[in-house]
Design an enzyme around this catalytic site. Sequence first.
Site, PDB file in Angstrom:
ATOM      1  N   LYS A  71     -24.593  -4.341  17.038  1.00 48.73           N
ATOM      2  CA  LYS A  71     -23.335  -4.490  15.996  1.00 48.73           C
ATOM      3  C   LYS A  71     -22.683  -5.890  16.341  1.00 48.73           C
ATOM      4  O   LYS A  71     -22.388  -6.438  15.483  1.00 48.73           O
ATOM      5  CB  LYS A  71     -22.460  -3.213  15.855  1.00 48.73           C
ATOM      6  CG  LYS A  71     -23.109  -2.082  15.158  1.00 48.73           C
ATOM      7  CD  LYS A  71     -22.263  -0.952  14.648  1.00 48.73           C
ATOM      8  CE  LYS A  71     -23.060   0.026  14.033  1.00 48.73           C
ATOM      9  NZ  LYS A  71     -22.050   1.253  13.578  1.00 48.73           N
ATOM     10  N   GLY A 133     -12.997   2.680  21.507  1.00 49.22           N
ATOM     11  CA  GLY A 133     -14.311   2.192  21.651  1.00 49.22           C
ATOM     12  C   GLY A 133     -14.536   1.547  20.385  1.00 49.22           C
ATOM     13  O   GLY A 133     -13.695   1.145  19.485  1.00 49.22           O
TER      14      GLY A 133
HETATM   15  P1  NAP Z   1     -18.049   3.769  22.319  1.00 45.62           P
HETATM   16  O1  NAP Z   1     -17.718   2.664  21.845  1.00 45.62           O
HETATM   17  O2  NAP Z   1     -18.981   4.051  23.307  1.00 45.62           O
HETATM   18  O3  NAP Z   1     -16.888   4.523  22.503  1.00 45.62           O
HETATM   19  C1  NAP Z   1     -16.566   5.789  23.058  1.00 45.62           C
HETATM   20  C2  NAP Z   1     -15.102   6.306  23.238  1.00 45.62           C
HETATM   21  O4  NAP Z   1     -15.101   7.565  23.774  1.00 45.62           O
HETATM   22  C3  NAP Z   1     -14.248   5.493  24.143  1.00 45.62           C
HETATM   23  O5  NAP Z   1     -12.891   5.413  23.459  1.00 45.62           O
HETATM   24  C4  NAP Z   1     -14.299   6.338  25.386  1.00 45.62           C
HETATM   25  O6  NAP Z   1     -13.095   6.218  26.048  1.00 45.62           O
HETATM   26  C5  NAP Z   1     -14.357   7.565  24.542  1.00 45.62           C
HETATM   27  N1  NAP Z   1     -14.992   8.634  25.553  1.00 45.62           N
HETATM   28  C6  NAP Z   1     -16.221   8.717  26.084  1.00 45.62           C
HETATM   29  N2  NAP Z   1     -16.397   9.761  26.707  1.00 45.62           N
HETATM   30  C7  NAP Z   1     -15.180  10.372  27.095  1.00 45.62           C
HETATM   31  C8  NAP Z   1     -14.537  11.338  27.918  1.00 45.62           C
HETATM   32  N3  NAP Z   1     -15.241  12.191  28.851  1.00 45.62           N
HETATM   33  N4  NAP Z   1     -13.254  11.579  27.921  1.00 45.62           N
HETATM   34  C9  NAP Z   1     -12.531  10.923  27.102  1.00 45.62           C
HETATM   35  N5  NAP Z   1     -12.785   9.851  26.475  1.00 45.62           N
HETATM   36  C10 NAP Z   1     -13.972   9.708  26.517  1.00 45.62           C
HETATM   37  O7  NAP Z   1     -18.543   4.717  21.033  1.00 45.62           O
HETATM   38  P2  NAP Z   1     -18.359   4.219  19.330  1.00 45.62           P
HETATM   39  O8  NAP Z   1     -19.405   3.435  18.912  1.00 45.62           O
HETATM   40  O9  NAP Z   1     -16.983   3.838  19.278  1.00 45.62           O
HETATM   41  O10 NAP Z   1     -18.646   5.894  18.588  1.00 45.62           O
HETATM   42  C11 NAP Z   1     -17.825   6.946  18.787  1.00 45.62           C
HETATM   43  C12 NAP Z   1     -18.074   8.077  17.862  1.00 45.62           C
HETATM   44  O11 NAP Z   1     -17.842   7.756  16.565  1.00 45.62           O
HETATM   45  C13 NAP Z   1     -19.427   8.327  18.104  1.00 45.62           C
HETATM   46  O12 NAP Z   1     -19.648   9.717  18.278  1.00 45.62           O
HETATM   47  C14 NAP Z   1     -20.266   8.153  16.927  1.00 45.62           C
HETATM   48  O13 NAP Z   1     -21.405   9.001  16.760  1.00 45.62           O
HETATM   49  C15 NAP Z   1     -19.300   8.180  15.726  1.00 45.62           C
HETATM   50  N6  NAP Z   1     -19.547   6.974  14.815  1.00 45.62           N
HETATM   51  C16 NAP Z   1     -19.750   7.735  13.694  1.00 45.62           C
HETATM   52  C17 NAP Z   1     -20.235   6.781  12.343  1.00 45.62           C
HETATM   53  C18 NAP Z   1     -20.287   7.559  10.918  1.00 45.62           C
HETATM   54  O14 NAP Z   1     -20.767   6.889  10.276  1.00 45.62           O
HETATM   55  N7  NAP Z   1     -19.867   8.801  10.789  1.00 45.62           N
HETATM   56  C19 NAP Z   1     -20.102   5.273  12.458  1.00 45.62           C
HETATM   57  C20 NAP Z   1     -19.965   4.843  13.743  1.00 45.62           C
HETATM   58  C21 NAP Z   1     -19.434   5.895  14.947  1.00 45.62           C
HETATM   59  P3  NAP Z   1     -13.109   4.799  27.235  1.00 45.62           P
HETATM   60  O15 NAP Z   1     -12.842   3.719  26.428  1.00 45.62           O
HETATM   61  O16 NAP Z   1     -12.061   5.537  28.310  1.00 45.62           O
HETATM   62  O17 NAP Z   1     -14.461   5.136  27.846  1.00 45.62           O
END
Ligand code: NAP
Length: 289
Positions: A71, A133
Amino acid sequence: MEINGRTSVCGLIGHPVEHTLSPVIHNTLASLLGHDLVYVPFPVEPGRVADAIKGADALQVLGLNVTVPYKSAVLDLLAEIDTLAGNIGAVNTLVRTKSGYKGYNTDMEGLYRAMQIEGIKIEKERIILLGAGGAARAVAHLCALKGADTVYMLNRTLDKAEQVAEEVNGVAGRQVVCPMLLQEYTRIPDGQYLAVQGTSVGLAPHDDRVVISDPAFYEKIHTGFDLIYNPWETRFMQLVTAHGGRAYNGLKMLLYQGIIAYELWNDVQVKEQDAQIIYERLETQFRKS
Ligand code: NAP
């Protein structure tokens, strides 16, 4: 459908792409609207994304969706970037133009349309945003753009929340995003909030996980929107409902990001009744998988 010499091609690039629900959205839309168009997922190996974009342009692929991990990586490969996508620093939709692809972020417009359909307001709202994230960062931009009052951004890693806050507040020209460590949630002022769950915690198969489990936190939430849609009802959603709030999963966000991409590719406006048909197909497909 019958494929012929004039069939337009759209698709998805990412790695992996095998479990995507996007073909359901686009191929159903093409059929409902009578368009001669087919949508195909294309797995792109790491290191090959520039080749993929160049090849797609040469093959006159009308439009592409972009998913993890490309992305942000595709930004340098585009002819033009829409302002919101540029601010967010990530695109999920490419539209072919005469000079190359133009990038958009329909994830955020999709989330906004999904919220509007559910009667959820961002304007003037006090919002709690879990995560910093890629997805949460985009939500923070959306909230600032749509005139949210304050966004308390809670993240496990404070640095990341601080970076997002600096960036979003800079673009907004006001202090909208307030970065905090996850465990500092007790410092959020009393009141009723819209909460957006933007971390990956609670994603299947870890359905029982949630970033905050303290019941006192959920007393403050009138509406909870989880970006996750697998599982259908996350632990976060269960806790919101158990404390009297309304809870939504991220499937409608997925639906509308796809619909907006389709509208950009084909210069059409999709009717709400067609959106509903696709939503039902997505739900059926989701429950089968
Ligand atoms: P990302 O960039 O990998 O970010 C992950 C986030 O989760 C970060 O804030 C991370 O915190 C936190 N995290 C991960 N493990 C953790 C833990 N054990 N304890 C506390 N915090 C934790 O992922 P992303 O792309 O933002 O996606 C996030 C979610 O949104 C995913 O589940 C994805 O499926 C969903 N999403 C849905 C759509 C839709 O169309 N519905 C679209 C996009 C994304 P740190 O910064 O501390 O690592």
